[in-house]
Each structure stands twice: as structure tokens, then as C-alpha cells.
Write a protein that holds these residues in place. Structure first.
Motif, PDB file in Angstrom:
ATOM      1  N   UNK A 131      14.182 -51.416  25.608  1.00  0.00           N
ATOM      2  CA  UNK A 131      13.760 -52.879  25.573  1.00  0.00           C
ATOM      3  C   UNK A 131      12.212 -52.755  25.545  1.00  0.00           C
ATOM      4  N   UNK A 132      11.720 -52.111  26.635  1.00  0.00           N
ATOM      5  CA  UNK A 132      10.161 -51.986  26.728  1.00  0.00           C
ATOM      6  C   UNK A 132       9.672 -51.537  25.341  1.00  0.00           C
ATOM      7  N   UNK A 133      10.163 -50.368  24.596  1.00  0.00           N
ATOM      8  CA  UNK A 133       9.627 -49.878  23.373  1.00  0.00           C
ATOM      9  C   UNK A 133       9.799 -51.233  22.154  1.00  0.00           C
ATOM     10  N   UNK A 134      11.095 -52.099  22.312  1.00  0.00           N
ATOM     11  CA  UNK A 134      11.011 -53.056  21.479  1.00  0.00           C
ATOM     12  C   UNK A 134      10.016 -53.875  21.512  1.00  0.00           C
ATOM     13  N   UNK A 135       9.724 -54.386  22.864  1.00  0.00           N
ATOM     14  CA  UNK A 135       8.758 -55.594  23.342  1.00  0.00           C
ATOM     15  C   UNK A 135       7.389 -55.141  22.710  1.00  0.00           C
ATOM     16  N   UNK A 136       7.089 -53.628  22.955  1.00  0.00           N
ATOM     17  CA  UNK A 136       5.761 -53.127  22.258  1.00  0.00           C
ATOM     18  C   UNK A 136       5.753 -53.084  20.924  1.00  0.00           C
ATOM     19  N   UNK A 137       6.641 -52.719  20.327  1.00  0.00           N
ATOM     20  CA  UNK A 137       6.795 -52.698  18.858  1.00  0.00           C
ATOM     21  C   UNK A 137       6.711 -54.257  18.303  1.00  0.00           C
ATOM     22  N   UNK A 138       7.153 -55.420  18.910  1.00  0.00           N
ATOM     23  CA  UNK A 138       7.138 -56.518  18.575  1.00  0.00           C
ATOM     24  C   UNK A 138       5.660 -57.208  18.655  1.00  0.00           C
ATOM     25  N   UNK A 139       5.235 -56.835  19.736  1.00  0.00           N
ATOM     26  CA  UNK A 139       3.645 -57.257  20.099  1.00  0.00           C
ATOM     27  C   UNK A 139       2.804 -56.780  19.082  1.00  0.00           C
ATOM     28  N   UNK A 140       3.040 -55.430  18.575  1.00  0.00           N
ATOM     29  CA  UNK A 140       2.110 -54.926  17.472  1.00  0.00           C
ATOM     30  C   UNK A 140       2.309 -55.635  16.093  1.00  0.00           C
ATOM     31  N   UNK A 141       3.502 -55.941  15.932  1.00  0.00           N
ATOM     32  CA  UNK A 141       3.938 -56.660  14.726  1.00  0.00           C
ATOM     33  C   UNK A 141       3.629 -57.915  14.578  1.00  0.00           C
ATOM     34  N   UNK A 142       3.361 -58.594  15.816  1.00  0.00           N
ATOM     35  CA  UNK A 142       3.220 -60.127  15.893  1.00  0.00           C
ATOM     36  C   UNK A 142       1.514 -60.312  16.067  1.00  0.00           C
ATOM     37  N   UNK A 143       0.766 -59.330  16.815  1.00  0.00           N
ATOM     38  CA  UNK A 143      -0.516 -59.564  17.059  1.00  0.00           C
ATOM     39  C   UNK A 143      -1.607 -58.703  16.380  1.00  0.00           C
ATOM     40  N   UNK A 144      -1.398 -57.424  16.545  1.00  0.00           N
ATOM     41  CA  UNK A 144      -2.331 -56.396  16.102  1.00  0.00           C
ATOM     42  C   UNK A 144      -2.134 -56.311  14.643  1.00  0.00           C
ATOM     43  N   UNK A 145      -1.185 -56.134  14.079  1.00  0.00           N
ATOM     44  CA  UNK A 145      -0.808 -55.966  12.565  1.00  0.00           C
ATOM     45  C   UNK A 145      -1.329 -57.023  11.975  1.00  0.00           C
TER      46      UNK A 145
END
Length: 279
Positions: free
Chosen positions: A204-218
Motif C-alpha cells: 500500500x505504501x509503495x502504491x501511495x508513493x507511485x500515485x503521488x508521483x503520477x498525480x504531482x511530480x509527473x
């Protein structure tokens, strides 16, 4: 010359037609040549070998008649050719004799083997007759028993082969089982005491980190790249107007020069010459 002269090939066509067809690569002429060469390979190899030493060397007659050294050398060459012919004939005779001797030896060996087999068959027949007399068993029954024994031995050999094959398969299965146990042990060592809840939490933590990257940084990075691309497009589009801007600057400089010329007071040549000392 090589095909018809050295290899002694006899074409069906006339000489001019044969040469023309051979130069153009006519299949009706090339294929029979290949078939003849390949089907007569030993003779052709011998002809090519002999041609290297037996093709006569052409020497002008006047040179042989006028030059003593050339005449002696040519005579020596002819004598060497004749000696080579005799030596080659002797080698052929020796080869034919050796082949005949080898064939005779092989025939003698086969005859000896045949005689030995006949003696063994005769000895076995005598033993069989003795057994039938002593055991009072019919010869046909003994032959049937021998055939049954031979079949049993063949079946036993087949069973032995199957047993060795099964043993090989068992060894392979044991090896695969050991490898699977090693992989299980490595997996357990990797995860350690981690239970299912901890593993789900980590995922879940890895999925949250990936979601943040896709919605904010990318998206920010994509926006920056788009801005850079737009800036580059503006520079490229403005570069097309450089020539017009240069013409406008040149026209403006020309107008300024004309205005300066008009604004400058007009002087006589003597005054300009006197002012030239102070310039």
C-alpha cells in the motif's frame, strides 16, 4: 581447351555452338558438363594431375636449332617427362597389386570366418543331439525352450533399459525438488518474519508513493517540458523574421544618415579644408 583437351570431354554440339552456349551459360550445355565431370571425378582428378607434368612445353624450332644450351635443356626435359611416365605406370601397377592383395586377404579372412562359424554350428548341433539322446526330450521341444529363453532374455534387457530410464527420471525429479526447496528457503530468508499484514502495508505504501508521483511530480515535469517546447517554437518562428528585421534596421540606419546629412551645415571647400586640421 581444359574441358575438351585435358579432361577429354566430348560435346554433342559443334565446336562454335558449344563455345557460344558455354559463354552464355546455357543450362542445356552446362548441366550435362557438370553431370559428366562429377560422375567421372576419379578419372578427371588423374587427368588434371598428369596434365601438370605431361603437357608439352612449346619451344620455337629455330631456338632449339640455334642455341645449344636450349637444345640440351629441352632434351633433358623430354627425358624427365618419359621418366615420369614410367614412374607413374609403376605406381599404378603397385596400386593395382596392393588392391588385389587386400581383396584376396579380405576373401581369405571371410573364408576363415565362414569355416569357424560352420564348425561352431556343427559343434552346437552335436551337443543338441547328445542332449536329446540323454534327456530323451524331442529336439523340437529343446528348440522351443531355447527360443523362449531368448525371448525372456530380450524382455529382461528391455526391462533393464526401462529401469535405468526410470532411475534417471527419479534422479532428475529429486534434483528439481532440491532446487524448489532451495528457492523456498531463499524466499523465506528474504521476507524473514514479515507476515501478510506487513506485506500488504508495504505494498500500500509503495502504491501511495507511485500515485503521488503520477498525480504531482509527473504533471509538473510534463508542464515544464511543454513550456520549454513552446519557447523553442517561438524562437524558431521568430528566426524566420530575422531577414525582415535586418532590412528594417538597414533602412532605419539609411534614414538616420540622410537626416544627419540634411542637418549638417553646408560649408565651402576652403572651409572644409581648414576644418580638416581640427578633425
Amino acid at each position: 581447351e581444359f574441358l575438351c583437351g585435358i579432361l577429354n570431354y566430348k560435346p554433342v554440339e559443334s565446336q562454335p555452338q558449344f563455345i557460344d552456349a558455354l559463354c552464355t551459360g546455357d543450362e542445356a550445355v552446362v548441366y550435362p558438363i557438370l553431370h559428366w565431370v562429377l560422375s567421372h571425378m576419379p578419372e578427371n582428378e588423374k587427368r588434371v594431375y598428369l596434365a601438370k607434368y605431361l603437357i608439352p612445353v612449346t619451344v620455337p624450332e629455330d631456338m632449339i636449332a640455334s642455341d645449344e644450351e636450349v637444345r640440351e635443356m629441352f632434351q633433358h626435359y623430354r627425358s624427365c617427362v618419359e621418366a615420369f611416365k614410367e614412374a607413374h605406370k609403376g605406381v599404378d601397377r603397385l596400386r593395382s597389386q596392393s588392391n588385389a592383395e587386400a581383396a584376396q586377404k579380405a576373401m581369405a579372412d571371410l573364408q576363415l570366418e565362414q569355416e569357424s562359424l560352420q564348425q561352431k554350428v556343427e559343434a552346437l548341433r552335436k551337443k543338441l543331439e547328445a542332449l536329446t539322446r540323454t534327456a530323451q526330450v524331442p529336439q523340437e521341444a529343446l528348440l522351443a525352450a531355447c527360443q523362449a529363453l531368448r525371448r525372456q532374455r530380450v524382455e529382461e534387457s528391455a526391462l533393464q533399459d526401462r529401469m535405468s530410464e526410470q532411475l534417471t527420471l527419479c534422479k532428475m525429479a529429486d534434483h528439481r525438488a532440491v532446487q524448489a526447496q532451495q528457492r523456498v528457503a531463499e524466499t523465506q530468508k528474504f521476507f524473514g518474519d514479515m507476515n501478510v499484514d506487513r506485506l500488504c502495508q508495504a505494498l500500500k505504501e509503495e502504491l501511495t508513493l507511485t500515485t503521488v508521483m503520477l498525480t504531482d511530480k509527473v504533471p509538473k515535469q510534463i508542464q515544464e517540458y511543454r513550456e520549454r517546447v513552446d519557447a523553442m517554437h517561438k524562437v524558431v518562428s521568430s528566426a524566420g523574421d530575422l531577414e525582415g528585421l535586418n532590412r528594417a534596421v538597414y533602412q532605419l540606419e539609411k534614414d538616420i544618415q540622410e537626416i544627419e546629412d540634411k542637418a549638417r551645415p553646408k560649408l565651402s571647400p576652403s572651409e572644409q579644408q581648414s576644418l580638416g586640421l581640427f578633425r
